[in-house]
Design a protein around this motif. Structure first.
Motif, short mmCIF file in Angstrom:
data_model
loop_
_atom_site.label_atom_id
_atom_site.label_comp_id
_atom_site.label_asym_id
_atom_site.label_seq_id
_atom_site.Cartn_x
_atom_site.Cartn_y
_atom_site.Cartn_z
N VAL A 79 3.52 2.47 10.86
CA VAL A 79 3.91 3.21 9.65
C VAL A 79 3.64 4.71 9.81
O VAL A 79 4.43 5.53 9.34
CB VAL A 79 3.20 2.65 8.39
CG1 VAL A 79 3.48 3.50 7.17
CG2 VAL A 79 3.64 1.22 8.14
N LYS A 80 2.57 5.07 10.49
CA LYS A 80 2.27 6.49 10.71
C LYS A 80 3.39 7.16 11.52
O LYS A 80 3.85 8.25 11.18
CB LYS A 80 0.93 6.66 11.42
CG LYS A 80 0.48 8.09 11.53
CD LYS A 80 -0.91 8.21 12.11
CE LYS A 80 -1.30 9.68 12.13
NZ LYS A 80 -2.67 9.87 12.57
N GLU A 81 3.84 6.50 12.58
CA GLU A 81 4.96 7.03 13.36
C GLU A 81 6.23 7.08 12.52
O GLU A 81 7.01 8.02 12.63
CB GLU A 81 5.20 6.19 14.62
CG GLU A 81 4.27 6.51 15.75
CD GLU A 81 4.69 5.83 17.06
OE1 GLU A 81 5.79 5.24 17.15
OE2 GLU A 81 3.88 5.90 18.00
N LEU A 82 6.46 6.06 11.70
CA LEU A 82 7.62 6.06 10.81
C LEU A 82 7.60 7.29 9.92
O LEU A 82 8.61 7.98 9.76
CB LEU A 82 7.65 4.79 9.96
CG LEU A 82 8.73 4.75 8.87
CD1 LEU A 82 10.11 4.58 9.48
CD2 LEU A 82 8.44 3.63 7.88
N ASP A 83 6.44 7.58 9.34
CA ASP A 83 6.27 8.75 8.47
C ASP A 83 6.63 10.03 9.23
O ASP A 83 7.44 10.84 8.76
CB ASP A 83 4.84 8.79 7.95
CG ASP A 83 4.62 9.87 6.90
OD1 ASP A 83 5.59 10.25 6.20
OD2 ASP A 83 3.48 10.35 6.78
N LEU A 84 6.06 10.21 10.41
CA LEU A 84 6.31 11.42 11.20
C LEU A 84 7.76 11.51 11.65
O LEU A 84 8.37 12.59 11.58
CB LEU A 84 5.37 11.46 12.41
CG LEU A 84 3.88 11.60 12.10
CD1 LEU A 84 3.05 11.43 13.37
CD2 LEU A 84 3.59 12.94 11.44
N GLU A 100 0.81 -1.22 0.00
CA GLU A 100 0.00 0.00 0.00
C GLU A 100 0.85 1.28 0.00
O GLU A 100 0.33 2.36 -0.29
CB GLU A 100 -0.96 0.01 1.21
CG GLU A 100 -0.32 0.27 2.55
CD GLU A 100 0.37 -0.93 3.21
OE1 GLU A 100 0.86 -0.77 4.34
OE2 GLU A 100 0.43 -2.02 2.60
N LEU A 101 2.15 1.16 0.30
CA LEU A 101 3.01 2.35 0.35
C LEU A 101 3.52 2.71 -1.04
O LEU A 101 4.12 1.88 -1.72
CB LEU A 101 4.18 2.12 1.31
CG LEU A 101 3.81 1.82 2.76
CD1 LEU A 101 5.05 1.56 3.59
CD2 LEU A 101 2.97 2.94 3.35
N SER A 102 3.29 3.94 -1.44
CA SER A 102 3.65 4.41 -2.78
C SER A 102 5.17 4.59 -2.93
O SER A 102 5.90 4.65 -1.93
CB SER A 102 2.96 5.74 -3.07
OG SER A 102 3.52 6.75 -2.23
N ILE A 103 5.60 4.73 -4.16
CA ILE A 103 7.00 5.04 -4.44
C ILE A 103 7.36 6.40 -3.81
O ILE A 103 8.45 6.57 -3.28
CB ILE A 103 7.28 5.06 -5.97
CG1 ILE A 103 7.20 3.65 -6.54
CG2 ILE A 103 8.64 5.69 -6.30
CD1 ILE A 103 8.28 2.69 -6.05
N LEU A 148 10.74 -2.51 11.32
CA LEU A 148 9.32 -2.28 11.63
C LEU A 148 8.60 -3.40 10.90
O LEU A 148 8.21 -3.28 9.75
CB LEU A 148 8.88 -0.90 11.13
CG LEU A 148 7.44 -0.51 11.45
CD1 LEU A 148 7.24 -0.37 12.96
CD2 LEU A 148 7.08 0.79 10.76
N SER A 149 8.50 -4.54 11.56
CA SER A 149 8.03 -5.78 10.92
C SER A 149 6.58 -6.07 11.26
O SER A 149 6.10 -5.69 12.33
CB SER A 149 8.89 -6.95 11.40
OG SER A 149 10.24 -6.74 11.08
#
Length: 179
Positions: A86-91, A48-51, A147-148
């Motif tokens: 993933v949200k925390e990874l993004d931030l 689901e994660l884009s390029i 982050l598995s």
């Protein structure tokens, strides 16, 4: 008769070792390369994660290349803390990226591997090993953490490859490869 059986066994063992050796020969000639894109639909962990997500704010895509073929892929971001999702990874990657602009352009101290997949037998283990070597050589990264997903397959893969489980979260689990 015993001598004949022994010779047959030796010949079979040699054939097996030769087949096994040629099966993994590709590993010796493989190299770690940074990629500008990958087929996200091939990603079994986070398709689901884009390029754009995978390449923005200092996040990178690396592959193990053998000949003209990419045999394994790992995506990771750089942070100063360990994310739980993933949200925390993004931030956290955005924060580390913006802070690096004010300092020395070195983004984060922790490399967070958030997806890895292989197209060839042995590729997953090889890319972990090659990324580990790259991080060890870097002068600003001091940790390699994953982050598995919360799967037994991910757990077994990382533990088998020398990682230590750091934390189990609501949606994910973190493993660390000690540098």
């Amino acid at each position: 008769m015993n001598n004949l059986k022994r010779k047959i066994k030796i010949i079979k063992d040699r054939k097996f070792k030769k087949k096994l050796g040629s099966f993994f020969d590709w590993i010796k000639g493989a190299e770690l390369v940074e990629l500008k894109f990958c087929k996200i639909e091939d990603d079994p962990v986070r398709p689901e994660l884009s390029i754009e997500f995978r390449r923005s704010f200092g996040r990178k895509i690396f592959g193990v290349k053998y000949g003209k073929e990419i045999c394994a892929i790992m995506c990771f971001g750089f942070t100063n803390e360990i994310p739980k999702n993933v949200k925390e990874l993004d931030l956290m990657t955005k924060d580390a990226y913006l802070k690096s602009a004010q300092r020395d352009q070195k983004i984060g101290k922790i490399a967070i591997a958030y997806t890895v997949w292989s197209k060839k037998k042995g590729g997953g283990k090889l890319i972990v090993k090659e990324v580990f070597k790259m991080i060890k050589k870097s002068n600003h990264l001091n940790r390699l953490v994953t982050l598995s997903p919360l799967t037994e397959m991910a757990r077994n893969f990382h533990l088998k490859n020398g990682a230590v489980q750091v934390r189990v979260n609501e949606e994910t689990q973190n493993f660390e490869y000690i540098i």
